[in-house]
Enzyme design. Structure first.
Site, PDB file in Angstrom:
ATOM      1  N   LEU A 155       0.852  -1.182   0.000  1.00 54.31           N
ATOM      2  CA  LEU A 155       0.000   0.000   0.000  1.00 54.31           C
ATOM      3  C   LEU A 155       0.892   1.237   0.000  1.00 54.31           C
ATOM      4  O   LEU A 155       1.749   1.388   0.879  1.00 54.31           O
ATOM      5  CB  LEU A 155      -0.899  -0.004   1.236  1.00 54.31           C
ATOM      6  CG  LEU A 155      -1.762   1.234   1.493  1.00 54.31           C
ATOM      7  CD1 LEU A 155      -2.771   1.433   0.373  1.00 54.31           C
ATOM      8  CD2 LEU A 155      -2.463   1.128   2.841  1.00 54.31           C
TER       9      LEU A 155
ATOM     10  N   GLY B 241       0.049   8.684  -1.445  1.00 57.08           N
ATOM     11  CA  GLY B 241       0.703   9.677  -2.292  1.00 57.08           C
ATOM     12  C   GLY B 241       1.308   9.060  -3.536  1.00 57.08           C
ATOM     13  O   GLY B 241       2.308   9.550  -4.080  1.00 57.08           O
TER      14      GLY B 241
ATOM     15  N   ILE C 118       7.801  10.832  -5.445  1.00 57.15           N
ATOM     16  CA  ILE C 118       8.430   9.674  -4.808  1.00 57.15           C
ATOM     17  C   ILE C 118       7.443   8.520  -4.698  1.00 57.15           C
ATOM     18  O   ILE C 118       7.810   7.348  -4.884  1.00 57.15           O
ATOM     19  CB  ILE C 118       8.975  10.065  -3.422  1.00 57.15           C
ATOM     20  CG1 ILE C 118      10.111  11.094  -3.566  1.00 57.15           C
ATOM     21  CG2 ILE C 118       9.457   8.840  -2.656  1.00 57.15           C
ATOM     22  CD1 ILE C 118      10.503  11.771  -2.260  1.00 57.15           C
TER      23      ILE C 118
ATOM     24  N   VAL D  62      -5.786  10.629   3.525  1.00 53.14           N
ATOM     25  CA  VAL D  62      -5.084  10.048   4.680  1.00 53.14           C
ATOM     26  C   VAL D  62      -5.505  10.675   6.001  1.00 53.14           C
ATOM     27  O   VAL D  62      -5.217  10.118   7.069  1.00 53.14           O
ATOM     28  CB  VAL D  62      -3.553  10.158   4.514  1.00 53.14           C
ATOM     29  CG1 VAL D  62      -3.083   9.381   3.295  1.00 53.14           C
ATOM     30  CG2 VAL D  62      -3.095  11.624   4.450  1.00 53.14           C
TER      31      VAL D  62
ATOM     32  N   TYR E 190       5.971  22.798   7.631  1.00 54.84           N
ATOM     33  CA  TYR E 190       6.425  21.598   6.935  1.00 54.84           C
ATOM     34  C   TYR E 190       7.563  20.924   7.712  1.00 54.84           C
ATOM     35  O   TYR E 190       7.538  19.704   7.942  1.00 54.84           O
ATOM     36  CB  TYR E 190       6.881  21.960   5.523  1.00 54.84           C
ATOM     37  CG  TYR E 190       7.403  20.797   4.721  1.00 54.84           C
ATOM     38  CD1 TYR E 190       6.532  19.924   4.081  1.00 54.84           C
ATOM     39  CD2 TYR E 190       8.778  20.557   4.606  1.00 54.84           C
ATOM     40  CE1 TYR E 190       7.001  18.850   3.342  1.00 54.84           C
ATOM     41  CE2 TYR E 190       9.259  19.490   3.868  1.00 54.84           C
ATOM     42  CZ  TYR E 190       8.368  18.640   3.242  1.00 54.84           C
ATOM     43  OH  TYR E 190       8.850  17.576   2.518  1.00 54.84           O
TER      44      TYR E 190
ATOM     45  N   SER F 179       6.258  19.285  10.833  1.00 55.08           N
ATOM     46  CA  SER F 179       5.515  18.050  10.550  1.00 55.08           C
ATOM     47  C   SER F 179       6.469  16.908  10.248  1.00 55.08           C
ATOM     48  O   SER F 179       6.268  15.777  10.690  1.00 55.08           O
ATOM     49  CB  SER F 179       4.542  18.262   9.392  1.00 55.08           C
ATOM     50  OG  SER F 179       5.203  18.406   8.150  1.00 55.08           O
TER      51      SER F 179
ATOM     52  N   THR G  15      10.089  17.058  -7.908  1.00 55.21           N
ATOM     53  CA  THR G  15       8.730  16.527  -7.873  1.00 55.21           C
ATOM     54  C   THR G  15       7.756  17.680  -8.094  1.00 55.21           C
ATOM     55  O   THR G  15       8.142  18.851  -8.112  1.00 55.21           O
ATOM     56  CB  THR G  15       8.412  15.871  -6.514  1.00 55.21           C
ATOM     57  OG1 THR G  15       8.430  16.885  -5.491  1.00 55.21           O
ATOM     58  CG2 THR G  15       9.407  14.783  -6.150  1.00 55.21           C
TER      59      THR G  15
END
Length: 274
Positions: free
Chosen positions: A34, A37, A42, A87, A182, A185, A217
């Site tokens: 599983l 994203g 990535i 999510v 960011y 987190s 990305t």
């Protein structure tokens, strides 16, 4: 002392072991993976490598169209699934895992938490709620649902029931004045990975995480060329990474070749942050 062979999850999941030299380095034949994203970056690169190496891949993304695009790129697409998943919503995550069990007759035994967002625009998400919810709380929710389902009726001692790889960031270690939420987190992802790894290894689930540096990305595409160059200028290998370069480390950490790695946070940065 010789390493003991890794146990099978169930009769129809086949795993390579350190003692089986005839198996490919990353042989995930029969295993269900599983990936959150999985629609880009990535996550997409990881899905493609897992499919290449024999896994049955469940590509999930908030944007189901990008998940389907990833699915279309994989060999033998009938073996794999593309599903929409938020999510941050426990019910959505549980629904996906139930769908996986219905299709394959078993829960996923490999999990890659690659879903993430970055607040490029300083006016976006001033409280940090959205970034924290997706990048950190999302990993809590998915990991808890994954491990709970994997351990149902299977709580006895066993070395290799499942493997989790979390995608953090080098900014979670270094911090950054322009990406405070960011970085916070991703710092949480690092400490959660270590804490969860120490707990879950006793139940047969191995957890590690990766700290990428600058990677080309969709998330980093909005960076100005000047900002991108400033990062490259301070990096010993002065370029951005490719998603495939991170994904190769992901599949290594999912494979038996990393069987003695628990709670490791692997920096894949071209040297940035040394």
């Amino acid at each position: 002392m010789a390493l003991k062979g890794l146990h099978h999850l169930c009769t129809h999941s086949v795993r390579a072991s350190p003692e089986d030299a005839t198996m490919a380095p990353n042989d995930f034949t029969g295993q269900v993976a599983l990936v959150t994203g999985g629609g880009s970056g990535i996550g997409r690169a990881t899905c493609l490598l897992l499919a290449r190496d024999g896994a049955r891949v469940v590509v999930t993304d908030f944007n189901v169209q990008t998940a389907r695009e990833t699915h279309s790129l994989m060999p033998n697409p009938e073996k794999h699934l593309a599903l929409q998943m938020d999510v941050t919503q426990q019910s959505a995550v549980q629904s996906v895992i139930a769908t996986v069990r219905d299709k394959y007759g078993e829960p996923p035994s490999l999990l890659v938490n690659a879903a993430g967002i970055m607040n490029i625009d300083p006016s976006f998400d001033k409280t940090g709620d959205v970034v924290i919810n997706v990048n950190l709380k999302g990993i809590f929710i998915v990991t808890e649902a994954f491990t709970e389902e994997l351990l149902k009726g299977n709580e006895g001692a066993q070395e290799d029931k499942g493997v989790i790889v979390n995608i953090a960031s080098i900014l979670g270690k270094l911090g950054h004045p322009d990406f405070r939420h960011y970085a916070a987190s991703k710092g949480g992802v690092i400490t959660y990975s270590k804490s969860c790894a120490a707990h879950m290894i006793r139940k047969g689930i191995r957890i590690n995480c990766i700290l990428p540096g600058l990677v080309d990305t969709a998330m980093t595409k909005p960076f100005t060329e000047e900002f991108r160059q400033s990062i490259c200028d301070k990096t010993p290998l002065p370029r951005a990474g490719k998603p495939e370069e991170i994904a190769e480390v992901v599949v290594f950490l999912l494979s038996w070749r990393s069987s003695f790695m628990v709670g490791a946070c692997v920096e894949v940065t071209g040297g940035d942050g040394m």
